[in-house]
Design a protein around this motif. Structure first.
Motif, PDB file in Angstrom:
ATOM      1  N   GLU A  19     -10.173  63.436 -17.522  1.00 50.30           N
ATOM      2  CA  GLU A  19      -8.944  62.935 -16.892  1.00 50.30           C
ATOM      3  C   GLU A  19      -9.129  61.499 -16.422  1.00 50.30           C
ATOM      4  O   GLU A  19      -8.179  60.730 -16.352  1.00 50.30           O
ATOM      5  N   ASP A  25      -9.600  55.297  -5.526  1.00 50.05           N
ATOM      6  CA  ASP A  25      -8.229  55.677  -5.821  1.00 50.05           C
ATOM      7  C   ASP A  25      -7.394  54.463  -6.238  1.00 50.05           C
ATOM      8  O   ASP A  25      -6.302  54.223  -5.718  1.00 50.05           O
ATOM      9  N   ASN A  85       1.674  49.559 -10.219  1.00 49.67           N
ATOM     10  CA  ASN A  85       0.992  50.829  -9.910  1.00 49.67           C
ATOM     11  C   ASN A  85       0.288  51.462 -11.108  1.00 49.67           C
ATOM     12  O   ASN A  85       0.485  52.642 -11.412  1.00 49.67           O
TER      13      ASN A  85
END
Ligand SMILES: *[C@@H]1O[C@H](CO)[C@@H](O)[C@H](O)[C@H]1NC(C)=O
Length: 516
Positions: A237, A149, A461
């Protein structure tokens, strides 16, 4: 007072805090590990903690570096394919990307059978701030970012090609860019048609193969991601979701094309800060070479020792006709060497190229070698064998610093002619110096830039602001085919309306005539 100290401590901890970065460079090729090692060195120097998935771990890694040993990956791809003899005999066409892509798909599948890797991926305590994955004809490595992640950063070993740019932005226009597997470099009508065809062929292959790839992606990563309690995203994705691509490329070796904001040239980051000294014996030979040194090396993947013996002998005879000293990087020595030829299994290439006595480099035209030659400002004879080597050499020829020779049984005469031409015509030397100025004149060294951009992705981020606006726009919208459709429909409507209006008037006037 206590608060003040506490603040100081927090400040200090913040300054010292390094990021945790995962590098995934599992390909068992030496030049690919040079690229990975470069990331390791720069990130460690910047104070970060690095975990490095590599087939080439070393003993006693430095502090802050941990290896995930995937040396078994050598069984996952047949490096014997990249053999001078195999390529000479045309046993395989390494320029066909649709043949290479399944090879690398299998490679990832096989890689996942390695136990050390499985243990690492399934350890739920592992956390990273960013994941850097090497791209080579497959995007299956992107799943590492899903597992942890963390933002995905691609490392690309080649000049920005249509295949990597389509992951970040859009396809290159084949009218003025050459497919990176192309053996030729020209833009005649037929060439442009051929370029369009090559890109289209690969696109078709990707499209036809996408379901199978998606399956494989889910099969490899699905169970691992599920263990972490997250839903597995679709392959599309993930693979189009990279924050950044760092390319082992430079404008001086490439063409002036438009690039997305999140593609960064960092070619040359593998350079050593200080060139290591030449070994004593070699230094003596080079320092005392009366007429300069010609350096001959086929790189680290292709073994020159696999050149057939009779051809090696002919090469030696040809070299002996020159007054220059020749240093040949060869894994095995040969008896009865001519006086001016020296053989060495290992050469500190960057140092030798930088030596003022070095006058010419005979190379396979790999990008790492080419970048090193550019820095040193030396002319080249390129003998390309596979992949982007043809493109690299063709461009160097177009820029006036190189001659290209194709390697086959009849290589001797053309090679001799090319060596003569470069040694006697000063324009090659001159151009090499000019290109060296273009290449070396930069604001910050590529290694510093590499670290900066990785940190930038983490701090922001995933750097969404750098992403291309073109990435998620359909091809038909980019080409305004929807507008074309609307215009066509409108035209057809106008045509139909005027036609019925015309008939109406005609019929009406006919009826009027009849009434009278
Ligand atoms: C895409 O990247 C962003 C930024 O790194 C991340 O937050 C997001 O989870 C990623 N999405 C997928 C599907 O990988």
């Amino acid at each position: 007072m206590v608060l003040k100290y506490l603040l100081l401590i927090i400040l200090f901890v913040n300054i010292c805090y390094g990021y945790k970065i995962l590098l995934v460079f599992p390909l068992p090729g030496r030049s690919h590990s040079i690229l990975g090692d470069g990331y390791v060195r720069h990130l460690l120097n910047a104070g970060h903690e690095v975990t490095y998935v590599t087939p080439f771990p070393t003993e006693n890694p430095p502090k802050n570096l941990r290896y995930i040993d995937v040396s078994e990956s050598s069984k996952c791809v047949n490096m014997g394919t990249f053999d001078i003899k195999v390529i000479m005999d045309k046993q395989i066409n390494l320029q066909d990307q649709t043949l290479l892509m399944p090879v690398f798909e299998k490679f990832w599948e096989c890689l996942f059978k390695i136990e050390a890797l499985q243990r690492f991926l399934n350890d739920q305590n592992e956390k990273f701030d960013a994941v850097v994955v090497e791209w080579l004809y497959s995007e299956l490595g992107s799943g590492f970012a899903t597992v942890f992640d963390a933002p995905l950063i691609w490392s690309s070993s080649m000049d920005p090609s249509t295949f990597v740019l389509s992951l970040m932005d859009e396809h290159l226009n084949p009218a003025y860019t050459v497919h990176h597997m192309s053996k030729d470099y020209s833009f005649s009508f037929l060439d442009r048609v051929y370029q369009l065809w090559s890109v289209g062929r690969v696109r078709y292959y990707q499209w036809a193969n996408s379901n199978k790839e998606n399956e494989l992606f889910k099969q490899l990563y699905g169970p691992i991601v599920a263990k972490r309690g997250r839903v597995m995203p679709e392959f599309d994705e993930v693979k189009y979701n990279a924050s950044l691509m760092l390319g082992n490329s430079d404008i001086v070796t490439g063409d002036g094309i438009a690039l997305p904001q999140n593609y960064k040239h960092v070619g040359g980051y593998h350079f050593k800060d200080d060139n290591e000294p030449l070994p004593k014996q070699m230094k003596e030979i080079v320092d005392n070479a009366p007429h300069g040194v010609i350096y001959f090396s086929m790189g680290s993947n292709l073994k020159s020792s696999n050149i057939p013996d009779h051809l090696k002998r002919k090469l030696l005879d040809m070299f002996s006709e020159f007054k220059e000293t020749v240093i040949w990087k060869l894994e095995k020595t040969i008896p009865d060497l001519p006086k001016n030829v020296h053989i060495s299994p290992w050469v500190p290439q960057q140092s030798l190229l930088a030596h003022p006595k070095c006058v010419l480099f005979i190379s396979h035209g790999g990008l790492l070698s080419l970048l090193e030659t550019l820095r040193a400002g030396k002319p080249i004879i390129g003998i390309p064998f596979f992949a982007d080597q043809y493109l690299n050499v063709n461009r160097a020829v177009a820029k006036g610093i190189a001659k290209r020779i194709d390697f086959d049984e009849n290589v001797i005469q053309p090679l001799k002619g090319a060596i003569k031409e470069i040694l006697e015509n000063p324009s090659y030397q001159q151009r090499a110096k000019e290109l060296s100025i273009q290449f070396n004149d930069r604001m910050i060294p590529p290694g510093k830039e590499l670290v900066h951009w990785i940190e930038h992705v983490i701090k922001t981020n995933g750097a969404p602001h750098l992403r291309s606006a073109a990435l998620h726009v359909s091809w038909y919208k980019k080409m305004y085919l929807d507008l074309l459709l609307v215009v066509l429909i409108a035209l057809m409507l106008i045509l139909a309306v005027s036609k019925s209006l015309f008939t109406f008037i005609q019929v009406n006037s006919l009826q009027k005539k009849k009434l009278h």
